[in-house]
Design a protein around this motif. Structure first.
Motif, PDB file in Angstrom:
ATOM      1  N   GLU A  43      19.938 -41.747 -16.826  1.00 54.00           N
ATOM      2  CA  GLU A  43      20.365 -41.941 -18.214  1.00 54.00           C
ATOM      3  C   GLU A  43      20.604 -43.407 -18.499  1.00 54.00           C
ATOM      4  O   GLU A  43      21.409 -44.061 -17.835  1.00 54.00           O
ATOM      5  N   ASP A  44      19.889 -43.876 -19.496  1.00 54.58           N
ATOM      6  CA  ASP A  44      19.969 -45.271 -19.899  1.00 54.58           C
ATOM      7  C   ASP A  44      19.351 -45.358 -21.286  1.00 54.58           C
ATOM      8  O   ASP A  44      18.778 -44.388 -21.787  1.00 54.58           O
ATOM      9  N   GLU A  45      19.427 -46.532 -21.886  1.00 54.56           N
ATOM     10  CA  GLU A  45      18.759 -46.743 -23.175  1.00 54.56           C
ATOM     11  C   GLU A  45      17.254 -46.939 -23.004  1.00 54.56           C
ATOM     12  O   GLU A  45      16.517 -46.981 -23.977  1.00 54.56           O
ATOM     13  N   ASP A  46      16.803 -47.026 -21.784  1.00 52.56           N
ATOM     14  CA  ASP A  46      15.389 -47.210 -21.483  1.00 52.56           C
ATOM     15  C   ASP A  46      14.637 -45.892 -21.669  1.00 52.56           C
ATOM     16  O   ASP A  46      15.033 -44.868 -21.107  1.00 52.56           O
ATOM     17  N   PRO A  47      13.544 -45.894 -22.445  1.00 55.30           N
ATOM     18  CA  PRO A  47      12.771 -44.661 -22.636  1.00 55.30           C
ATOM     19  C   PRO A  47      12.215 -44.059 -21.348  1.00 55.30           C
ATOM     20  O   PRO A  47      11.781 -42.909 -21.359  1.00 55.30           O
ATOM     21  N   ASP A  48      12.215 -44.810 -20.251  1.00 55.22           N
ATOM     22  CA  ASP A  48      11.768 -44.238 -18.981  1.00 55.22           C
ATOM     23  C   ASP A  48      12.813 -43.313 -18.357  1.00 55.22           C
ATOM     24  O   ASP A  48      12.490 -42.534 -17.466  1.00 55.22           O
ATOM     25  N   SER A  49      14.053 -43.399 -18.808  1.00 51.90           N
ATOM     26  CA  SER A  49      15.092 -42.564 -18.205  1.00 51.90           C
ATOM     27  C   SER A  49      14.935 -41.114 -18.658  1.00 51.90           C
ATOM     28  O   SER A  49      14.441 -40.811 -19.745  1.00 51.90           O
ATOM     29  N   LEU A  50      15.350 -40.213 -17.781  1.00 52.61           N
ATOM     30  CA  LEU A  50      15.163 -38.782 -18.027  1.00 52.61           C
ATOM     31  C   LEU A  50      15.910 -38.287 -19.261  1.00 52.61           C
ATOM     32  O   LEU A  50      15.340 -37.603 -20.114  1.00 52.61           O
ATOM     33  N   PHE A  51      17.196 -38.637 -19.361  1.00 51.56           N
ATOM     34  CA  PHE A  51      17.979 -38.109 -20.475  1.00 51.56           C
ATOM     35  C   PHE A  51      17.581 -38.744 -21.805  1.00 51.56           C
ATOM     36  O   PHE A  51      17.777 -38.131 -22.850  1.00 51.56           O
ATOM     37  N   TRP A  52      17.017 -39.964 -21.776  1.00 54.05           N
ATOM     38  CA  TRP A  52      16.482 -40.545 -23.022  1.00 54.05           C
ATOM     39  C   TRP A  52      15.414 -39.621 -23.586  1.00 54.05           C
ATOM     40  O   TRP A  52      15.341 -39.393 -24.795  1.00 54.05           O
ATOM     41  N   LYS A  53      14.577 -39.075 -22.713  1.00 55.22           N
ATOM     42  CA  LYS A  53      13.499 -38.192 -23.154  1.00 55.22           C
ATOM     43  C   LYS A  53      14.052 -36.907 -23.775  1.00 55.22           C
ATOM     44  O   LYS A  53      13.556 -36.428 -24.795  1.00 55.22           O
ATOM     45  N   VAL A  54      15.095 -36.341 -23.164  1.00 50.65           N
ATOM     46  CA  VAL A  54      15.697 -35.132 -23.734  1.00 50.65           C
ATOM     47  C   VAL A  54      16.349 -35.459 -25.073  1.00 50.65           C
ATOM     48  O   VAL A  54      16.208 -34.702 -26.043  1.00 50.65           O
ATOM     49  N   ASP A  55      17.041 -36.600 -25.147  1.00 51.42           N
ATOM     50  CA  ASP A  55      17.604 -37.023 -26.434  1.00 51.42           C
ATOM     51  C   ASP A  55      16.509 -37.165 -27.488  1.00 51.42           C
ATOM     52  O   ASP A  55      16.683 -36.808 -28.648  1.00 51.42           O
ATOM     53  N   PHE A  56      15.368 -37.706 -27.081  1.00 54.21           N
ATOM     54  CA  PHE A  56      14.241 -37.887 -27.998  1.00 54.21           C
ATOM     55  C   PHE A  56      13.751 -36.531 -28.518  1.00 54.21           C
ATOM     56  O   PHE A  56      13.504 -36.366 -29.713  1.00 54.21           O
ATOM     57  N   ILE A  57      13.616 -35.564 -27.622  1.00 48.70           N
ATOM     58  CA  ILE A  57      13.210 -34.213 -28.050  1.00 48.70           C
ATOM     59  C   ILE A  57      14.179 -33.691 -29.096  1.00 48.70           C
ATOM     60  O   ILE A  57      13.771 -33.200 -30.151  1.00 48.70           O
ATOM     61  N   HIS A  58      15.470 -33.833 -28.849  1.00 48.97           N
ATOM     62  CA  HIS A  58      16.487 -33.319 -29.775  1.00 48.97           C
ATOM     63  C   HIS A  58      16.474 -34.068 -31.108  1.00 48.97           C
ATOM     64  O   HIS A  58      16.717 -33.464 -32.154  1.00 48.97           O
ATOM     65  N   ARG A  59      16.205 -35.349 -31.065  1.00 47.79           N
ATOM     66  CA  ARG A  59      16.204 -36.160 -32.286  1.00 47.79           C
ATOM     67  C   ARG A  59      15.196 -35.651 -33.309  1.00 47.79           C
ATOM     68  O   ARG A  59      15.417 -35.753 -34.514  1.00 47.79           O
ATOM     69  N   TYR A  60      14.100 -35.096 -32.845  1.00 48.95           N
ATOM     70  CA  TYR A  60      13.033 -34.682 -33.762  1.00 48.95           C
ATOM     71  C   TYR A  60      13.005 -33.179 -34.046  1.00 48.95           C
ATOM     72  O   TYR A  60      12.112 -32.703 -34.752  1.00 48.95           O
ATOM     73  N   LEU A  61      13.962 -32.427 -33.525  1.00 47.52           N
ATOM     74  CA  LEU A  61      14.045 -31.004 -33.847  1.00 47.52           C
ATOM     75  C   LEU A  61      14.754 -30.818 -35.183  1.00 47.52           C
ATOM     76  O   LEU A  61      15.665 -31.575 -35.522  1.00 47.52           O
ATOM     77  N   PRO A  62      14.356 -29.806 -35.952  1.00 53.02           N
ATOM     78  CA  PRO A  62      15.103 -29.526 -37.178  1.00 53.02           C
ATOM     79  C   PRO A  62      16.529 -29.097 -36.843  1.00 53.02           C
ATOM     80  O   PRO A  62      16.774 -28.473 -35.800  1.00 53.02           O
ATOM     81  N   VAL A  63      17.467 -29.435 -37.714  1.00 53.90           N
ATOM     82  CA  VAL A  63      18.882 -29.147 -37.475  1.00 53.90           C
ATOM     83  C   VAL A  63      19.104 -27.661 -37.216  1.00 53.90           C
ATOM     84  O   VAL A  63      19.876 -27.280 -36.329  1.00 53.90           O
ATOM     85  N   TRP A  64      18.407 -26.812 -37.950  1.00 57.60           N
ATOM     86  CA  TRP A  64      18.629 -25.368 -37.821  1.00 57.60           C
ATOM     87  C   TRP A  64      18.152 -24.816 -36.471  1.00 57.60           C
ATOM     88  O   TRP A  64      18.537 -23.724 -36.082  1.00 57.60           O
ATOM     89  N   LEU A  65      17.331 -25.585 -35.760  1.00 53.94           N
ATOM     90  CA  LEU A  65      16.833 -25.122 -34.463  1.00 53.94           C
ATOM     91  C   LEU A  65      17.731 -25.576 -33.300  1.00 53.94           C
ATOM     92  O   LEU A  65      17.687 -25.001 -32.225  1.00 53.94           O
ATOM     93  N   MET A  66      18.560 -26.584 -33.551  1.00 51.27           N
ATOM     94  CA  MET A  66      19.413 -27.127 -32.486  1.00 51.27           C
ATOM     95  C   MET A  66      20.661 -26.280 -32.273  1.00 51.27           C
ATOM     96  O   MET A  66      21.305 -25.874 -33.222  1.00 51.27           O
ATOM     97  N   PRO A  67      21.007 -26.019 -31.011  1.00 46.44           N
ATOM     98  CA  PRO A  67      22.276 -25.333 -30.741  1.00 46.44           C
ATOM     99  C   PRO A  67      23.439 -26.324 -30.885  1.00 46.44           C
ATOM    100  O   PRO A  67      23.241 -27.537 -30.942  1.00 46.44           O
ATOM    101  N   LYS A  68      24.641 -25.778 -30.922  1.00 47.25           N
ATOM    102  CA  LYS A  68      25.831 -26.629 -30.871  1.00 47.25           C
ATOM    103  C   LYS A  68      25.875 -27.238 -29.473  1.00 47.25           C
ATOM    104  O   LYS A  68      25.854 -26.515 -28.474  1.00 47.25           O
ATOM    105  N   THR A  69      25.902 -28.569 -29.414  1.00 44.94           N
ATOM    106  CA  THR A  69      25.718 -29.266 -28.144  1.00 44.94           C
ATOM    107  C   THR A  69      26.910 -30.158 -27.827  1.00 44.94           C
ATOM    108  O   THR A  69      27.411 -30.871 -28.689  1.00 44.94           O
ATOM    109  N   LYS A  70      27.348 -30.106 -26.584  1.00 42.68           N
ATOM    110  CA  LYS A  70      28.343 -31.056 -26.078  1.00 42.68           C
ATOM    111  C   LYS A  70      27.574 -32.065 -25.242  1.00 42.68           C
ATOM    112  O   LYS A  70      26.906 -31.706 -24.274  1.00 42.68           O
ATOM    113  N   ARG A  71      27.667 -33.338 -25.626  1.00 47.93           N
ATOM    114  CA  ARG A  71      26.869 -34.383 -24.978  1.00 47.93           C
ATOM    115  C   ARG A  71      27.778 -35.488 -24.490  1.00 47.93           C
ATOM    116  O   ARG A  71      28.608 -36.007 -25.240  1.00 47.93           O
TER     117      ARG A  71
END
Length: 196
Positions: free
Chosen positions: A135-163
Motif C-alpha cells: 500500500e502506497d500512493e504508487d499505482p504499482d502497489s496492490l491496494f492502490w489498484k483495489v482503491d482504483f477499482i472502487h473509485r470507478y464503481l457506481p455508489v449503489w454497487l459499493m458496500p459499506k466499507t471500513k478502510r
C-alpha cells in the motif's frame, strides 16, 4: 463452478466502443430504476466475468493517451479467473506463470475484491515484497489498484466499507482484505480464505 455460475457475461460486448456503450446503458438505466439496480447487483454477485466486463476499470500507464479504460477481459483471462476461483473454493495452491502486460496482478486482485465484495465472511491476505508495495500512493502497489477499482464503481454497487492502512472491511457482509510485507512471518499465525 459454485462461486461464479453465471453466464450473464456472455451478453457483455468485448469490443471497446461497444463495451463502453453497454456500460453506459446499464449505468443510465440503473440510475433510473432501483429494482434494476438490485437485479444488476445480484447478477454481479453471481457472475464474476459480468462484474469485470461491465463495471471494473483499469489503469495502464504504457497505453499512452489511453491509460484509463474499461477492464475488458481476454479469453485467457476469463479462463484464468475461473481457475483462480476454483482453486480458492477447493483450497488448492496455484502458481501463475506470467509475463508483462498480461494483467495477472490485476486479475488476482479483482477476484479477491469480487469475493470480498459479494460473498460473506471471506478473508484475504495480499502480500508483496515490502509494505509500500502493498500500500502506497504508487499505482504499482496492490491496494492502490483495489482503491482504483472502487473509485470507478457506481455508489449503489459499493458496500459499506471500513478502510484503513492495509485493510478493507466490508461492513455489509463481514469480508476483509488485509495486506502484509513479505517477511519470514508474513501470513503466519492466521487463517485466510486465500492469500495472494
Amino acid at each position: 463452478m459454485a462461486l461464479s455460475p453465471g453466464e450473464f457475461w456472455t451478453e457483455v460486448p468485448k469490443g471497446k466502443e461497444e463495451n463502453l456503450a453497454f456500460r453506459n446503458r446499464i449505468l443510465y438505466r440503473c440510475e433510473e430504476d432501483p429494482a434494476l439496480r438490485k437485479a444488476v447487483w445480484e447478477i454481479c454477485r453471481q457472475d464474476l466475468l459480468f462484474y469485470i466486463n461491465c463495471f471494473v476499470w483499469q489503469y495502464n500507464p504504457r497505453k499512452k493517451g489511453n491509460e484509463l479504460g474499461p477492464f475488458i477481459s481476454w479469453p485467457f483471462q476469463d479462463e484464468a479467473a475461473l481457475v483462480i476461483l476454483d482453486c480458492i473454493e477447493n483450497d488448492e495452491d496455484l502458481a501463475i506463470e506470467k509475463s508483462r502486460e498480461m494483467g495477472a496482478t490485476w486479475l488476482c486482485l479483482i477476484v479477491m475484491e469480487w469475493l470480498w465484495h459479494f460473498h460473506p465472511w471471506k478473508k484475504f491476505l495480499a502480500i508483496s515484497r515490502s509494505a509500500p508495495a502493498v500500500e502506497d500512493e504508487d499505482p504499482d502497489s496492490l491496494f492502490w489498484k483495489v482503491d482504483f477499482i472502487h473509485r470507478y464503481l457506481p455508489v449503489w454497487l459499493m458496500p459499506k466499507t471500513k478502510r484503513r492502512k492495509m485493510y478493507y472491511g466490508n461492513e455489509d457482509n463481514g469480508s476483509t482484505i488485509t495486506g502484509q510485507a513479505s517477511t519470514g512471518a508474513a501470513g503466519v499465525g492466521g487463517r485466510a480464505t486465500a492469500m495472494f
